[in-house]
Design an enzyme around this catalytic site. Structure first.
Site, PDB file in Angstrom:
ATOM      1  CE  LYS A 195      29.115  35.764  39.201  1.00 27.99           C
ATOM      2  NZ  LYS A 195      29.887  34.204  39.328  1.00 27.99           N
ATOM      3  CD  GLU A 270      36.892  49.526  36.720  1.00 27.47           C
ATOM      4  OE1 GLU A 270      38.264  50.472  37.058  1.00 27.47           O
ATOM      5  OE2 GLU A 270      35.440  50.778  36.977  1.00 27.47           O
ATOM      6  CB  CYS A 304      43.985  44.330  39.733  1.00 27.68           C
ATOM      7  SG  CYS A 304      42.972  45.604  40.268  1.00 27.68           S
ATOM      8  CD  GLU A 404      46.552  40.574  36.339  1.00 27.38           C
ATOM      9  OE1 GLU A 404      45.508  39.578  35.467  1.00 27.38           O
ATOM     10  OE2 GLU A 404      45.877  41.176  37.058  1.00 27.38           O
TER      11      GLU A 404
HETATM   12  P1  NAD Z   1      37.185  36.520  36.491  1.00 27.06           P
HETATM   13  O1  NAD Z   1      36.982  37.285  34.739  1.00 27.06           O
HETATM   14  O2  NAD Z   1      37.478  35.041  35.545  1.00 27.06           O
HETATM   15  O3  NAD Z   1      35.631  36.608  36.897  1.00 27.06           O
HETATM   16  C1  NAD Z   1      35.278  37.559  37.237  1.00 27.06           C
HETATM   17  C2  NAD Z   1      33.596  37.694  37.394  1.00 27.06           C
HETATM   18  O4  NAD Z   1      33.432  37.160  35.745  1.00 27.06           O
HETATM   19  C3  NAD Z   1      33.590  36.033  38.339  1.00 27.06           C
HETATM   20  O5  NAD Z   1      32.478  37.142  39.628  1.00 27.06           O
HETATM   21  C4  NAD Z   1      33.193  34.940  37.094  1.00 27.06           C
HETATM   22  O6  NAD Z   1      32.503  34.131  38.354  1.00 27.06           O
HETATM   23  C5  NAD Z   1      32.482  36.689  36.566  1.00 27.06           C
HETATM   24  N1  NAD Z   1      32.200  35.474  34.941  1.00 27.06           N
HETATM   25  C6  NAD Z   1      33.375  34.708  34.520  1.00 27.06           C
HETATM   26  N2  NAD Z   1      33.420  34.174  33.345  1.00 27.06           N
HETATM   27  C7  NAD Z   1      31.672  34.409  32.823  1.00 27.06           C
HETATM   28  C8  NAD Z   1      31.416  34.280  31.886  1.00 27.06           C
HETATM   29  N3  NAD Z   1      31.198  33.768  30.890  1.00 27.06           N
HETATM   30  N4  NAD Z   1      30.271  35.620  31.992  1.00 27.06           N
HETATM   31  C9  NAD Z   1      29.664  36.410  32.646  1.00 27.06           C
HETATM   32  N5  NAD Z   1      29.962  36.128  34.173  1.00 27.06           N
HETATM   33  C10 NAD Z   1      31.899  35.561  34.116  1.00 27.06           C
HETATM   34  O7  NAD Z   1      38.249  37.342  36.792  1.00 27.06           O
HETATM   35  P2  NAD Z   1      38.992  36.283  38.662  1.00 27.06           P
HETATM   36  O8  NAD Z   1      39.554  35.338  38.323  1.00 27.06           O
HETATM   37  O9  NAD Z   1      37.765  36.828  39.270  1.00 27.06           O
HETATM   38  O10 NAD Z   1      39.822  37.857  38.810  1.00 27.06           O
HETATM   39  C11 NAD Z   1      41.259  38.469  39.011  1.00 27.06           C
HETATM   40  C12 NAD Z   1      41.175  39.357  37.520  1.00 27.06           C
HETATM   41  O11 NAD Z   1      40.118  40.080  38.031  1.00 27.06           O
HETATM   42  C13 NAD Z   1      42.127  39.729  37.201  1.00 27.06           C
HETATM   43  O12 NAD Z   1      42.416  39.969  35.326  1.00 27.06           O
HETATM   44  C14 NAD Z   1      42.730  41.137  38.077  1.00 27.06           C
HETATM   45  O13 NAD Z   1      43.317  42.004  37.614  1.00 27.06           O
HETATM   46  C15 NAD Z   1      41.164  41.396  37.397  1.00 27.06           C
HETATM   47  N6  NAD Z   1      41.071  41.924  38.874  1.00 27.06           N
HETATM   48  C16 NAD Z   1      40.932  43.949  38.543  1.00 27.06           C
HETATM   49  C17 NAD Z   1      40.833  45.190  38.989  1.00 27.06           C
HETATM   50  C18 NAD Z   1      40.803  46.613  39.258  1.00 27.06           C
HETATM   51  O14 NAD Z   1      40.046  47.433  39.439  1.00 27.06           O
HETATM   52  N7  NAD Z   1      41.291  46.606  37.379  1.00 27.06           N
HETATM   53  C19 NAD Z   1      40.552  44.666  40.755  1.00 27.06           C
HETATM   54  C20 NAD Z   1      40.625  42.594  41.082  1.00 27.06           C
HETATM   55  C21 NAD Z   1      40.793  42.405  40.456  1.00 27.06           C
END
Ligand code: NAD
Length: 502
Positions: A195, A270, A304, A404
């Site tokens: 997804k 992650e 991130c 963050e």
């Molecule tokens: P997010 O957590 O809002 O969303 C990530 C994914 O989760 C998306 O596909 C979203 O549709 C899904 N999602 C959102 N709410 C959900 C729910 N209730 N149930 C199931 N799935 C759900 O994050 P974002 O805004 O897309 O990305 C930014 C975050 O990701 C930052 O915190 C960043 O640091 C982190 N990140 C971490 C890494 C790593 O490798 N550690 C890499 C990239 C980004």
């Protein structure tokens, strides 16, 4: 980026791909357009124009995808074929990714707002490398242990794939993270249900065409698009999923972990970060300032592991502050397809407001403004989600030092000795990536090892290579990380085989 390349991109597969009424999902080897399914507009952050639309999937499509993945695991020969054959298919996929780098890079750049050349020449080929790396790891891997040294037993240990692995990804590096995650699971013989983020699903959907072209059996790789609650959570809840991997924010990661916990489903996380760079007074100040300015503006700060907490030794604090301000001011900001663009827009208006909102909150808590972040409307791309980089300075308890922000926003704090610097660094609840900058390599190693963090880098930040484990601790994640042999083993379950000899 040369003009011919741009021309060829605009007339080829990208236009065709974006021209589809709604870009289909990919389930059981078929491109699926579910009847009556709602859609989500895909917007180009460089000009706020609609690029195309995707389906807002739900539990019905997730169920179909999980069943297709389960069927492929049990009845296609993906899990059981000789490893040479499976790895050859993944190598073929890597070839196809490289051959399609212009299309994939152009889609990624349009979708996320990242500079075109970096996407085509950097991220996409590097992503292909993940499939190559894990295909090779699989070839070199012995799934059988030696006979175990247990009296009265003929016994050994074997590692086998789990079955269906679920993946949920964020929007900032859609293709790279997709490759980092799924390549290991696939190479180990699992099937996957993915997804992607609703904001940036295009490159993932384009990959489906290449998966088919590579000859990977139907049902091995499945993609369901949509919002997290509707099409992400149902993956974690699905009874056929045997291993779950989530990349994204700690807030959502916690919800996924709760669901997996209830179902006793093993999980890799992650998550976010608040990276620190500790800069000692023996560095070349100008060069280091330039490096840090490049790091915080890379991918418009939506990284991130980026370094957004800058701890600078008091002896060079003023000079560093001045040099880095100059360097930030030189950043060329513009349309992701602009020839000289170094920093594109952020992904959405929501993200732009979040970043500017943080700046205000930081100022409300008595931070000082060194470089002000402002919304920007570059000529010709006035409606895009642009903003300038920002730099605040002040105390380490400021909200902008602790939370963050996920944008081109850094915070300066001064320190006067090594121990206090380490204390400040380790005061964070995150633990993804930090760096130490000094000419004294003994000190660099000592400080790096004392950081409570998954990745500690020396005189560099954002250091990635296949074979170099990358993962977080504390709020930044758990479960083994990506890009290493350990990741491959994360997608294999162990099984003891024993025969009593009496
Ligand atoms: P997010 O957590 O809002 O969303 C990530 C994914 O989760 C998306 O596909 C979203 O549709 C899904 N999602 C959102 N709410 C959900 C729910 N209730 N149930 C199931 N799935 C759900 O994050 P974002 O805004 O897309 O990305 C930014 C975050 O990701 C930052 O915190 C960043 O640091 C982190 N990140 C971490 C890494 C790593 O490798 N550690 C890499 C990239 C980004």
């Amino acid at each position: 980026m040369n003009a011919n390349l741009k021309e060829s991109i605009s007339e080829n597969a990208v236009t065709q791909f974006l021209g589809q009424e709604t870009v289909p999902m990919f389930i059981g080897g078929q491109f699926v357009s579910p009847e009556g399914c709602k859609t989500i507009d895909v917007v180009n952050p460089s000009n706020a124009e609609k690029l195309t639309q995707i389906f807002a999937g739900n539990a019905t499509q997730v169920d179909q995808a999980c069943k297709a993945a389960d069927k492929a695991f049990k009845t296609s020969n993906w899990a059981t074929m000789p490893v040479e054959q499976r790895s050859a298919l993944l190598m073929k996929l890597a070839d196809l990714i490289e051959e399609n780098a212009e299309t994939l890079g152009a889609l990624e750049s349009l979708d996320v707002g990242k500079p075109l050349a970096g996407a085509i020449e950097g991220e996409i080929p590097f992503s292909a490398g993940a499939f190559r790396y894990f295909a090779q790891v699989a070839l070199d891997y012995d799934k059988y242990s030696d006979p175990l040294d247990v009296d009265g037993m003929d016994s050994h240990y074997v590692r086998v794939p789990y079955g269906v692995c679920g993946f949920i990804f964020p929007w900032n590096f859609p293709f790279l993270l997709l490759a980092w995650g799924t390549s290991a699971a696939l190479a180990a013989g699992n099937t996957v249900v993915v997804k992607p983020a609703e904001l940036t699903s295009l490159s993932t959907l384009y990959l489906c065409k290449l998966v088919k072209e590579a000859g990977i059996p139907d049902g091995v790789f499945n993609v369901v698009t949509g919002y997290g609650v509707d099409s992400g959570m149902p993956i974690a809840e699905h009874p056929l999923v045997r291993k779950m991997a989530f990349t994204g924010s700690p807030e959502v990661g916690r919800m996924i972990a709760e669901t997996c916990g209830r179902n006793l489903l093993p999980l890799k996380l992650e998550l976010g970060g608040k990276g620190a760079a500790v800069i000692f007074d023996d560095v070349d100040v100008k060069e280091t300032a330039k490096s840090l300015a490049e790091i915080i503006t890379s991918n418009t700060g939506q990284v991130c592991c980026t370094a957004s907490r800058w701890l600078v030794h008091e002896n060079i604090y003023e000079e560093f502050s001045s040099e880095v301000s100059k360097a930030l001011g030189k950043t060329v900001i513009g349309n992701s397809h602009g020839d000289s663009t170094q920093m594109g827009p952020v992904v959405s208006e929501v993200q732009r407001q979040r970043i500017l909102g943080y700046q205000q909150k930081g100022l409300d808590q008595n931070a000082e403004l060194v470089v002000e972040g402002k919304a920007l409307s570059p000529e010709g791309s006035e409606d895009g989600f642009y903003l300038t980089p920002s730099l605040l300075k002040g105390d380490s308890d400021n909200i902008c030092f602790k939370e963050e922000i996920f944008g081109p926003s850094a915070f300066l704090v001064s320190f006067n000795d090594e121990d206090s610097a380490i204390d400040i660094v380790n005061s964070s609840s995150y633990g993804l990536a930090n760096s130490v900058w000094t000419k004294d390599l003994d000190r660099a190693k000592r400080v790096a090892e004392k950081m409570v963090v998954g990745n500690a880098w020396i005189n560099a930040h954002n250091v990635f290579a296949y074979g170099l484990p990358y993962g977080g601790v504390n709020l930044s994640g758990m479960g083994g990380g990506v890009n290493s042999l350990e990741t491959f083993e994360d997608y294999l379950r162990g099984q003891t085989v024993a025969r009593p000899l009496t």
